[in-house]
Design a protein around this motif. Structure first.
Motif, mmCIF file in Angstrom:
data_model
loop_
_atom_site.group_PDB
_atom_site.id
_atom_site.type_symbol
_atom_site.label_atom_id
_atom_site.label_comp_id
_atom_site.label_asym_id
_atom_site.label_seq_id
_atom_site.Cartn_x
_atom_site.Cartn_y
_atom_site.Cartn_z
ATOM 1 N N ILE A 120 0.651 -1.192 -0.092
ATOM 2 C CA ILE A 120 -0.083 0.035 0.088
ATOM 3 C C ILE A 120 0.879 1.242 0.078
ATOM 4 O O ILE A 120 0.623 2.236 -0.828
ATOM 5 C CB ILE A 120 -0.990 -0.158 1.152
ATOM 6 C CG1 ILE A 120 -1.992 -1.105 0.932
ATOM 7 C CG2 ILE A 120 -1.854 1.272 1.296
ATOM 8 C CD1 ILE A 120 -3.043 -1.551 1.900
ATOM 9 N N PRO A 121 1.972 1.447 0.892
ATOM 10 C CA PRO A 121 2.581 2.672 0.874
ATOM 11 C C PRO A 121 3.488 2.833 -0.475
ATOM 12 O O PRO A 121 3.278 3.948 -0.856
ATOM 13 C CB PRO A 121 3.490 2.500 2.064
ATOM 14 C CG PRO A 121 3.304 1.298 2.755
ATOM 15 C CD PRO A 121 2.319 0.592 2.008
ATOM 16 N N SER A 122 3.913 1.855 -0.946
ATOM 17 C CA SER A 122 4.586 1.959 -2.145
ATOM 18 C C SER A 122 3.730 2.502 -3.279
ATOM 19 O O SER A 122 3.919 3.302 -4.127
ATOM 20 C CB SER A 122 5.159 0.512 -2.749
ATOM 21 O OG SER A 122 6.399 0.310 -1.954
ATOM 22 N N CYS A 123 2.448 1.854 -3.267
ATOM 23 C CA CYS A 123 1.545 2.096 -4.446
ATOM 24 C C CYS A 123 1.241 3.593 -4.255
ATOM 25 O O CYS A 123 1.177 4.486 -5.165
ATOM 26 C CB CYS A 123 0.140 1.278 -4.361
ATOM 27 S SG CYS A 123 0.651 -0.369 -4.963
ATOM 28 N N LEU A 124 0.574 4.203 -2.879
ATOM 29 C CA LEU A 124 0.474 5.396 -2.562
ATOM 30 C C LEU A 124 1.634 6.591 -2.872
ATOM 31 O O LEU A 124 1.392 7.494 -3.749
ATOM 32 C CB LEU A 124 0.123 5.578 -1.158
ATOM 33 C CG LEU A 124 -1.099 5.029 -0.636
ATOM 34 C CD1 LEU A 124 -1.326 5.412 0.803
ATOM 35 C CD2 LEU A 124 -2.294 5.710 -1.247
#
Lengths: 384, 279
Positions: B255-259
């Motif tokens: 999630i953080p990478s995608c965000l």
């Protein structure tokens, strides 16, 4: 308002000397054009005046104050770059007012000045646009606006028109000339285009290989070039140069014809003869000093350019006003307007009577600015 | 680039190739997600089915509320953001210097920076461990930031240098003629234009630090200082591997990478092209 002086200025990059013994006085309000082939050091000289390049040796003063070590921002000089160098993330108004923003001038003052400059340059409708939404000519105007808004002591132009198309270049050249007349500020302008130099300059500085070749008004350079380089660089089309043998009262060109040059001394030392295309007359075949055959004829309407092949001499170019009824292949005679001929010694120096011209000594000496030398009324026509 | 009219077969072939690549690249991610939502009892019985017969979010619930996952997550975030920020600041400064100034030893420094990129990381794990241990910095997140920063600086510097190279020198000179000091010119003119480059560099370094396992494994042994990739290994116990929870944790970690990439992708695309190709 500034008087700029360069004394024995030298620029070296490591061991490479790119400018040597530059001595130049630029009078207050003078329009000086630095001209020369690429790599001659003209842009470097301009950048040294701007403070963007350190000066290796010599003194550079503005109004008598030594400026060598003063930062660009403290020299109070504005510069217009070849690439325009507009800030891509600022709109036109902010681009123009940026120097006042940095100086923290009052906001209202800044708005007023930007508006004034935009009006002058015809940019009023564009002040909210980003540079990428402007045409080349408009960008050029913004760059000029950015310079004039500061009311600097001197303006520097680094080949400002070379990215514009031919028609726009002529238009912007006129605007720069007008700007100079209006502001009366000292301007130093770099170009490799001799037409720009001849039309804009009060005085032209011709540079080659890091040396000043000659400093003088456009007419002086045209009429009394100091050497073969200046002779060939200034004037369009280029001066014809023929190898000659010097004699007592004239010179003999390679095919044996002798031309009397009573107005020139030192003909004995002459090794080359220079004659501008407009100083050759076309006469019927058999008349004139030499005979030739028209090779290519260009009819420009206002002028006719004739490239003639002369046996034993090669090709000569002749330019005549009006439409001359000559066709390729016609035989013709040529007459030299010998009073306008130039002769050069083996080292390229122009040989001439001592009176009336001491061009060599002129470098560094500024003749008083001639107000009658209207920058746009010089004899050369624009080749475009 | 685009050919005006190409043969239909070519177009089909082109898309088939693209599809093939995407399937290949994304399938592991799909499998990660599939296992994460498969109930434990079905993992082995339905092992190769493309879609499980029952779905569950229990794995996520367990991971979030019954394990130290959130702590690992926080550690990773701290390390990755710290590394990205420190590296980008240093790389921006170094890249600017390489791009704009000529100084003694410049070529040598660039050469040495390239050399650091030539060694396999495995070779230097032991010395790094020794250094960190003798500094008493084992089990500290700071040591990870320092090590990651050191490894990422060369590439990040070259990246930033290419962005600065893409910004014409004339702009700074114009700003200096307009009354700026060099630093003001940097701040008011160059910095805003470098934002895409900074975004790209931040993203690159963040991702690299986020997924780094080797050094984190060597330098961190205490549970409370574990980063997320190391923490994942805690799902491997002596007698079994808790696949469902491990995969659920993996999905959460994406999630953080995608965000981050969604946030910077506008700059990234612009950045990678504008940095690589002049003009």
């Amino acid at each position: 308002m500034a008087r700029i002086e360069l004394r024995d200025v030298v620029k070296r990059y490591g061991a490479v000397e790119v400018l040597r013994d530059i001595n130049l006085d630029i009078q207050d309000g003078e329009f000086i054009v630095l001209v020369g082939p690429s790599g001659c050091g003209k842009s470097t000289l301009l950048r040294m005046i701007a403070g963007l390049e350190p000066i290796t040796e010599g003194d550079f003063t503005i109004d008598g104050v030594r400026m060598n070590d003063v930062r660009p921002r403290d020299r109070d000089i504005a510069m217009v770059f070849q690439s325009y160098a507009l800030y891509p993330h600022m709109d036109v108004a902010r681009n123009m007012g940026f120097s006042m923003e940095i100086r923290k001038d009052p906001v209202q003052d800044r708005i007023d000045r930007v508006r004034g400059a935009a009006d002058t340059l015809g940019l009023s409708a564009l002040t909210k646009r980003l540079p990428k939404a402007l045409s080349g000519g408009q960008r050029q105007r913004v760059a000029m606006g950015r310079a004039i808004i500061r009311d600097p002591r001197a303006f520097l132009f680094d080949e400002p028109l070379s990215n514009l198309d031919a028609a726009l270049r002529v238009e912007m050249r006129l605007e720069i000339a007008r700007l100079h007349q209006k502001l009366g500020a000292t301007m130093v302008y770099v170009t490799h285009d001799q037409v720009e130099a001849l039309t804009l300059a009060d005085r032209i500085v011709v540079l080659n290989g890091g040396d000043i070749q000659q400093v003088g008004s456009p007419l002086e350079l045209y009429e009394r070039p100091a050497n073969k380089f200046v002779a060939q660089f200034i004037g369009s089309p280029t001066m014809n140069v023929l190898p000659v043998t010097g004699g007592d009262h004239g010179v003999t060109v390679a095919n044996g014809v002798t031309l009397a040059l009573p107005h020139l001394p030192d003909t004995l030392q002459a090794t080359e003869l220079g004659i501008r295309p407009e100083h050759l007359d076309v006469v019927p075949a058999g008349a004139g000093e030499i005979a030739g055959v028209a090779d290519v004829v260009e009819h420009l309407g206002s002028d006719t350019n004739i490239y003639a092949n002369i046996e034993g001499l090669g090709s000569l170019m002749i330019r005549k006003h009006g439409n001359i009824p000559i066709r390729s292949g016609d035989r013709l005679g040529l007459r030299f307007q010998t009073e306008n001929a130039h002769i050069f010694a083996a080292d390229g120096t122009a040989l001439r009577r001592a009176t009336g011209s001491a061009d060599k000594a002129e470098s560094g000496h500024a003749p008083t600015r001639s107000l009658d030398s209207d920058p746009l009324a010089v004899l050369l026509e624009d080749p475009q | 680039m685009a050919v005006a009219r190409s043969h239909p077969a070519l177009t089909v072939g082109k898309y088939a190739a693209l599809l093939g690549y995407l399937t290949f690249a994304l399938f592991p991610l799909y499998w990660l997600f599939k296992i994460a939502i498969t109930p434990d009892q079905l993992i082995f019985t339905e092992g190769t089915n493309l879609w499980p017969s029952a779905l569950t979010i229990d794995n996520f619930r367990t991971v979030l509320f019954q394990t130290d996952f959130l702590a690992y997550f926080g550690n990773s975030l701290f390390v990755s953001l710290g590394t990205a920020a420190v590296t980008t600041v240093i790389a921006a400064g170094a890249g600017y210097a390489f791009s704009r100034f000529d100084f003694g030893g410049k070529r040598l420094i660039i050469a040495v920076m390239l050399v650091t990129q030539m060694f396999p990381l495995l070779m230097i794990i032991a010395p790094i461990y020794k250094i960190v241990a003798s500094l008493g910095m084992l089990n500290s997140l700071t040591s990870l930031i320092v090590v990651y920063t050191a490894f990422n600086i060369p590439f990040a510097t070259f990246l930033m240098q290419s962005f600065f190279d893409g910004i014409p020198k004339d702009l700074e000179e114009a700003a200096m003629m307009d009354g700026c000091s060099r630093f003001q010119a940097l701040r008011k003119v160059i910095f805003p234009l470098t934002l895409p480059g900074l975004g790209a560099t931040l993203g690159f370094v963040f991702t690299a630090a986020w997924s780094e396992l080797l050094f984190a494994l060597m330098l961190i042994s205490k549970n409370e200082a574990m980063t997320f990739p190391v923490g994942l290994l805690t799902f491997v116990s002596k007698f079994s591997v808790d696949w469902g929870q491990m995969m659920a944790a993996g999905v959460l970690a994406l999630i953080p990478s995608c965000l981050f990439f969604i946030f910077i992708q506008r700059y990234l695309v612009q950045g990678l092209t504008s940095g690589a190709v002049k003009g």
